[in-house]
Design a protein around this motif. Sequence first.
Motif, PDB file in Angstrom:
ATOM      1  N   GLN A  58       0.828  -1.203   0.000  1.00 27.52           N
ATOM      2  CA  GLN A  58       0.000   0.000   0.000  1.00 27.52           C
ATOM      3  C   GLN A  58       0.865   1.257   0.000  1.00 27.52           C
ATOM      4  O   GLN A  58       0.570   2.228  -0.706  1.00 27.52           O
ATOM      5  CB  GLN A  58      -0.964  -0.005   1.192  1.00 27.52           C
ATOM      6  CG  GLN A  58      -1.952  -1.148   1.173  1.00 27.52           C
ATOM      7  CD  GLN A  58      -2.805  -1.194  -0.088  1.00 27.52           C
ATOM      8  OE1 GLN A  58      -3.187  -0.175  -0.656  1.00 27.52           O
ATOM      9  NE2 GLN A  58      -3.113  -2.404  -0.545  1.00 27.52           N
ATOM     10  N   PHE A  59       1.963   1.245   0.769  1.00 23.37           N
ATOM     11  CA  PHE A  59       2.870   2.389   0.768  1.00 23.37           C
ATOM     12  C   PHE A  59       3.479   2.589  -0.621  1.00 23.37           C
ATOM     13  O   PHE A  59       3.548   3.715  -1.114  1.00 23.37           O
ATOM     14  CB  PHE A  59       3.997   2.232   1.798  1.00 23.37           C
ATOM     15  CG  PHE A  59       5.063   3.283   1.628  1.00 23.37           C
ATOM     16  CD1 PHE A  59       4.860   4.570   2.098  1.00 23.37           C
ATOM     17  CD2 PHE A  59       6.238   2.997   0.947  1.00 23.37           C
ATOM     18  CE1 PHE A  59       5.820   5.562   1.909  1.00 23.37           C
ATOM     19  CE2 PHE A  59       7.205   3.977   0.758  1.00 23.37           C
ATOM     20  CZ  PHE A  59       6.995   5.257   1.240  1.00 23.37           C
ATOM     21  N   ASN A  60       3.912   1.516  -1.254  1.00 20.27           N
ATOM     22  CA  ASN A  60       4.518   1.624  -2.584  1.00 20.27           C
ATOM     23  C   ASN A  60       3.530   2.204  -3.595  1.00 20.27           C
ATOM     24  O   ASN A  60       3.900   3.043  -4.421  1.00 20.27           O
ATOM     25  CB  ASN A  60       5.062   0.276  -3.053  1.00 20.27           C
ATOM     26  CG  ASN A  60       6.317  -0.114  -2.307  1.00 20.27           C
ATOM     27  OD1 ASN A  60       7.047   0.736  -1.810  1.00 20.27           O
ATOM     28  ND2 ASN A  60       6.576  -1.399  -2.219  1.00 20.27           N
ATOM     29  N   ALA A  61       2.286   1.774  -3.531  1.00 19.74           N
ATOM     30  CA  ALA A  61       1.266   2.300  -4.447  1.00 19.74           C
ATOM     31  C   ALA A  61       1.025   3.785  -4.163  1.00 19.74           C
ATOM     32  O   ALA A  61       0.971   4.607  -5.091  1.00 19.74           O
ATOM     33  CB  ALA A  61      -0.027   1.507  -4.306  1.00 19.74           C
ATOM     34  N   PHE A  62       0.877   4.131  -2.890  1.00 23.49           N
ATOM     35  CA  PHE A  62       0.691   5.533  -2.504  1.00 23.49           C
ATOM     36  C   PHE A  62       1.874   6.363  -2.988  1.00 23.49           C
ATOM     37  O   PHE A  62       1.711   7.433  -3.576  1.00 23.49           O
ATOM     38  CB  PHE A  62       0.545   5.627  -0.974  1.00 23.49           C
ATOM     39  CG  PHE A  62       0.260   7.013  -0.467  1.00 23.49           C
ATOM     40  CD1 PHE A  62      -1.050   7.450  -0.335  1.00 23.49           C
ATOM     41  CD2 PHE A  62       1.289   7.876  -0.121  1.00 23.49           C
ATOM     42  CE1 PHE A  62      -1.328   8.734   0.140  1.00 23.49           C
ATOM     43  CE2 PHE A  62       1.028   9.146   0.350  1.00 23.49           C
ATOM     44  CZ  PHE A  62      -0.289   9.579   0.479  1.00 23.49           C
ATOM     45  N   SER A  63       3.071   5.845  -2.774  1.00 19.96           N
ATOM     46  CA  SER A  63       4.289   6.539  -3.155  1.00 19.96           C
ATOM     47  C   SER A  63       4.360   6.776  -4.664  1.00 19.96           C
ATOM     48  O   SER A  63       4.765   7.852  -5.107  1.00 19.96           O
ATOM     49  CB  SER A  63       5.513   5.748  -2.691  1.00 19.96           C
ATOM     50  OG  SER A  63       6.697   6.420  -3.021  1.00 19.96           O
ATOM     51  N   LYS A  64       3.964   5.800  -5.441  1.00 20.99           N
ATOM     52  CA  LYS A  64       3.995   5.954  -6.901  1.00 20.99           C
ATOM     53  C   LYS A  64       3.044   7.059  -7.352  1.00 20.99           C
ATOM     54  O   LYS A  64       3.380   7.863  -8.229  1.00 20.99           O
ATOM     55  CB  LYS A  64       3.661   4.638  -7.587  1.00 20.99           C
ATOM     56  CG  LYS A  64       4.787   3.623  -7.475  1.00 20.99           C
ATOM     57  CD  LYS A  64       4.391   2.293  -8.060  1.00 20.99           C
ATOM     58  CE  LYS A  64       5.508   1.285  -7.852  1.00 20.99           C
ATOM     59  NZ  LYS A  64       5.131  -0.055  -8.298  1.00 20.99           N
ATOM     60  N   ILE A  65       1.874   7.098  -6.758  1.00 22.78           N
ATOM     61  CA  ILE A  65       0.920   8.154  -7.108  1.00 22.78           C
ATOM     62  C   ILE A  65       1.500   9.520  -6.749  1.00 22.78           C
ATOM     63  O   ILE A  65       1.503  10.444  -7.564  1.00 22.78           O
ATOM     64  CB  ILE A  65      -0.442   7.930  -6.415  1.00 22.78           C
ATOM     65  CG1 ILE A  65      -1.136   6.708  -7.026  1.00 22.78           C
ATOM     66  CG2 ILE A  65      -1.323   9.176  -6.523  1.00 22.78           C
ATOM     67  CD1 ILE A  65      -2.385   6.277  -6.287  1.00 22.78           C
TER      68      ILE A  65
END
Length: 137
Positions: A58-65
């Motif tokens: 979830q952090f990685n997805a948030f970070s990519k956005i």
Amino acid sequence: MSVSFIRRIASPKKALTAAALAAATAGMALTAAPAQAATTEASSAQAIAHKMIPDAAQFNAFSKIVEHESGWNPSATNSSSGAYGLVQALPGSKMSAAGSDWKTNPATQIKWGLDYMNSRYGSPAQAWSFWQANGWY
């Protein structure tokens, strides 16, 4: 010390190149103060987000956005739309629902963005999937 080494560092340009290479090898960066400040601000915001979003996926997805939307700059402003902050809220004032310090506090922006992604898409990972398909979220 060898003569060739002394000759290599004799010119300022070569000396700077040698210093940059040595710094890079040591894991350091030579940057101007504004770039360093932006990098520090971005890494601070990332650290805050990581604490608020402990799940790695979830952090990685948030970070990519956030990387695509603002480059982790909490004061990023889209000049054409007026979208503001890490998550490019439109209007930015929507983030006041997470705190009155929404203009300056990355934690407030992250909280609002995370709540938005969870309520609209179900999770940051699902928001990232939508972003990949549409180029926005």
